[in-house]
Design a protein around this motif. Structure first.
Motif: not given
Length: 129
Positions: A22-29, A66-68
């Protein structure tokens, strides 16, 4: 990231394996933006009873912003936890944050009388005089 379990070889292997799956950010997706993730986060925090080494379905990939944002609103933030809704919208215009007050608005009243009906009612009222 020096505390257990993040300083173990097991976590480092799990993190790399998850980022390759899962190389892409789930928040940005969620906003239809592709951003390469470099952070792996527990979906259920260890402090909340989540396993320290879950399967890939128990992990999520994030970019640093997104993690922050996710961490600042979670239980792991402790006393500095924010209750502000996360800014940003999905492509359909709904807020990214599922706890945003917008989601509490009931659209039932809008759905019972379509705009076409309201428009024809206004035209009829104007012509009746």
């Amino acid at each position: 990231m020096a505390d257990w379990p993040y300083n173990t070889a097991n976590w480092k292997r799990l993190r790399l394996a998850h980022l390759s799956l899962s190389p892409f950010c789930v928040g940005c997706e969620a906003r239809n933006v592709l951003t390469v993730a470099n952070t792996v986060d527990h979906i259920t925090a260890i402090a909340d009873g989540g396993p320290p080494f879950p399967g890939h379905d128990g992990l999520a990939s994030y970019c640093p912003p997104c993690h922050g944002a996710k961490t600042a609103r979670g239980t792991e933030a402790g006393p500095v936890r924010t209750s502000k809704p996360r800014r940003g919208c999905k492509p359909d215009g709904t807020p990214l944050d599922p706890t945003h007050p917008w989601h509490e608005k009931s659209l039932a009243a809008d759905q019972t009388r379509p705009m076409v009906y309201l428009h024809s009612q206004l035209v009829r009222d104007l012509t009746d005089g």
